[in-house]
Scaffold this motif. Structure first.
Motif, PDB file in Angstrom:
ATOM      1  N   ASN A 150       0.824  -1.223   0.000  1.00 25.73           N
ATOM      2  CA  ASN A 150       0.000   0.000   0.000  1.00 25.73           C
ATOM      3  C   ASN A 150       0.855   1.268   0.000  1.00 25.73           C
ATOM      4  O   ASN A 150       2.058   1.233   0.259  1.00 25.73           O
ATOM      5  CB  ASN A 150      -0.915  -0.006   1.238  1.00 25.73           C
ATOM      6  N   GLU A 151       0.212   2.379  -0.266  1.00 25.47           N
ATOM      7  CA  GLU A 151       0.864   3.690  -0.288  1.00 25.47           C
ATOM      8  C   GLU A 151       1.518   4.017   1.068  1.00 25.47           C
ATOM      9  O   GLU A 151       2.610   4.571   1.133  1.00 25.47           O
ATOM     10  CB  GLU A 151      -0.210   4.750  -0.619  1.00 25.47           C
ATOM     11  N   GLY A 152       0.834   3.659   2.151  1.00 24.12           N
ATOM     12  CA  GLY A 152       1.318   3.958   3.501  1.00 24.12           C
ATOM     13  C   GLY A 152       2.640   3.282   3.846  1.00 24.12           C
ATOM     14  O   GLY A 152       3.264   3.620   4.857  1.00 24.12           O
ATOM     15  N   ASP A 155       5.313   5.671   4.570  1.00 22.24           N
ATOM     16  CA  ASP A 155       5.287   6.504   5.784  1.00 22.24           C
ATOM     17  C   ASP A 155       6.416   6.132   6.745  1.00 22.24           C
ATOM     18  O   ASP A 155       7.083   7.008   7.287  1.00 22.24           O
ATOM     19  CB  ASP A 155       3.936   6.383   6.501  1.00 22.24           C
ATOM     20  N   PHE A 156       6.593   4.834   6.968  1.00 15.89           N
ATOM     21  CA  PHE A 156       7.613   4.404   7.930  1.00 15.89           C
ATOM     22  C   PHE A 156       8.553   3.330   7.364  1.00 15.89           C
ATOM     23  O   PHE A 156       9.755   3.377   7.593  1.00 15.89           O
ATOM     24  CB  PHE A 156       6.952   3.884   9.216  1.00 15.89           C
ATOM     25  N   GLN A 157       8.009   2.358   6.615  1.00 11.94           N
ATOM     26  CA  GLN A 157       8.791   1.179   6.212  1.00 11.94           C
ATOM     27  C   GLN A 157      10.024   1.517   5.378  1.00 11.94           C
ATOM     28  O   GLN A 157      11.042   0.847   5.461  1.00 11.94           O
ATOM     29  CB  GLN A 157       7.903   0.206   5.420  1.00 11.94           C
ATOM     30  N   LYS A 159      11.599   4.455   5.407  1.00  5.60           N
ATOM     31  CA  LYS A 159      12.428   5.492   6.040  1.00  5.60           C
ATOM     32  C   LYS A 159      13.735   4.869   6.546  1.00  5.60           C
ATOM     33  O   LYS A 159      13.742   3.752   7.042  1.00  5.60           O
ATOM     34  CB  LYS A 159      11.678   6.124   7.222  1.00  5.60           C
ATOM     35  N   LEU A 166      13.810   0.941   7.198  1.00  6.21           N
ATOM     36  CA  LEU A 166      13.187   0.175   8.281  1.00  6.21           C
ATOM     37  C   LEU A 166      12.865  -1.257   7.861  1.00  6.21           C
ATOM     38  O   LEU A 166      13.119  -2.206   8.622  1.00  6.21           O
ATOM     39  CB  LEU A 166      11.916   0.897   8.768  1.00  6.21           C
TER      40      LEU A 166
ATOM     41  N   MET B 126       1.952  -0.105   8.770  1.00  3.52           N
ATOM     42  CA  MET B 126       1.501   0.034   7.380  1.00  3.52           C
ATOM     43  C   MET B 126       1.125   1.465   6.993  1.00  3.52           C
ATOM     44  O   MET B 126       0.710   1.718   5.863  1.00  3.52           O
ATOM     45  CB  MET B 126       0.363  -0.947   7.092  1.00  3.52           C
ATOM     46  N   ASP B 129      -2.736   5.051   5.202  1.00  2.00           N
ATOM     47  CA  ASP B 129      -3.961   4.484   4.625  1.00  2.00           C
ATOM     48  C   ASP B 129      -4.434   3.232   5.349  1.00  2.00           C
ATOM     49  O   ASP B 129      -5.518   2.718   5.070  1.00  2.00           O
ATOM     50  CB  ASP B 129      -3.829   4.250   3.106  1.00  2.00           C
TER      51      ASP B 129
END
Lengths: 269, 269
Positions: A150-152, A155-157, A159, A166, B126, B129
């Motif tokens: 997914n797009e999210g 966000d963290f993975q 980085k 991560l 995740m 989203d």
């Protein structure tokens, strides 16, 4: 199920297809809604029509929980049916669980013992003592989120944590956990270019790959960078197969869609 | 429930205690095992004895799922009982869910609509989203893992992502998500020294704090650094209260333990 048994099934069927059983009552054929357990009847028809083309089934537990007790019963009936009729199939409870030690043990019991799944997906955020209780079960497999489709995921993975992103840190760290031979990882097909780097860290681990089909990932790209010497991939398709038709012929059309993917996979054997 | 209603309850009861309903059949009093639904009967007795001392109940769903259909039924009966008899109580489904968008919506429906919980815990791995579908529910609250109370928190959560540790990055990033006013966070009491830094990033958000009691966290330390002007804390105790006695007097002893914590909390009003 041992990894060797899974690999043997893959080679025999020339398939590494996993079918996602994400049953939504608003999307299944209307005529099933009159039956006593529409979710199970839908699954049973899909399973009977596709079991020779795929090597794994993956019910996402969210879809069942959303229907409360009835959903939970349908999930239990589905896994029992697969285990009885097609015991060679690898089963995945896509539950994305993760909690502190004693609670993770409860989850592991729920999925490995009460429901008798071969594997369960888990989240890495809480670290080692949240995952090792799952790894302790013999001949059961724990599939940890690494890089999701997914797009999210950005966000963290992706980085950077020190030198590594991560998701790579998750791979590096977890491969040293106790019973890490029971670990597999989720890597999304929408990020095929990352597989090359991932294979440097975990050359032989099985990867569960969502995102082919509806989410836009390419089977060819994933295979190009992700295949290991024992295949090492379980490529999942859910909506693209199970909702290919919502008429009386849904199971037959699902089998045709599964056959299309299996035929593309056959080229890699 | 609105945040204002939660704050009003806290001020009225002079308590910010949350009781974790983590029911393990091996730990509850033996005489309950002869009843038709021991899990529910245990919860009912605990709830009836403690509802005036706490402001929230938090069943960890793992404990219920581990007992299959019966467990799920006991969870449904428990939340229905609380909502009917003590509607002022804030309810937390400690489920630590997280999945891609449409699947997160299914989970949100399961906990917010089917089971009618006020809030649910989610995992951040995740990204946006996977969490925003929960945040879209009005007067429902999403409690995201930030810094957990277990040892494994040091595997990834406290690792530096650029300038910030991952858990701070999670706070910084998520506070800009849509409907972020419905976000609360899990921060473990075993890491009380971190609350000062956390309050710089999220000065007013409610924090759900596990780890007081059995896990060794200190109520005083958490309050020293974590209290906001509207209290902003829900301090959880599970085993320390519900398993304080496993004899006939278990509910009475649980109430005494809850009272001890409530009296320590009263000093902050």
């Amino acid at each position: 199920m041992t990894t060797q048994q899974l690999v043997a099934q893959i080679k025999q069927k020339k398939s590494f297809l996993c079918i996602g059983l994400d049953v939504d009552l608003e999307k299944i054929p209307k005529h099933l809604l009159n039956l006593e357990d529409p979710i199970f009847e839908f699954n049973k028809a899909i399973i009977d029509a596709t079991h020779h083309l795929c090597v794994a089934y993956k019910p996402n537990t969210a879809f069942y929980e959303a229907y409360g007790i009835k959903g939970w019963q349908a999930l239990a009936k589905t896994i029992t049916y697969i285990n009885k009729e097609y015991p060679e199939i690898f089963t995945i409870a896509d539950a994305k669980r993760g909690d502190i030690g004693n609670t993770s043990t409860m989850y592991a019991k729920a999925f490995f013992e009460d429901l008798a799944f071969d594997s369960v997906t888990v989240a890495p955020y809480m670290g080692k003592d949240s995952v090792e209780p799952f790894l302790a079960f013999k001949n059961k497999h724990t599939i940890m989120l690494a890089l999701t489709s997914n797009e999210g995921a950005f966000d963290f993975q992706t980085k950077k944590v020190g030198e590594l992103e991560l998701y790579k840190q998750v791979l590096e760290t977890s491969k040293n956990w106790k019973n890490a031979e029971n670990l597999m990882y989720v890597v999304g097909a929408t990020k095929a270019e990352y597989f090359k780097e991932i294979r440097k860290i975990i050359p032989t681990s099985f990867l569960l790959v969502p995102g082919v089909g509806a989410q836009g990932g390419s089977l060819q790209d994933v295979c190009k960078y992700g295949l290991s010497e024992n295949i090492g991939l379980l490529i999942n398709s859910s909506r693209g197969i199970i909702y290919a038709s919502n008429s009386d012929d849904f199971a037959k059309v699902a089998a045709l869609k599964a056959k299309e993917l299996q035929q593309q996979m056959e080229l890699y054997f």
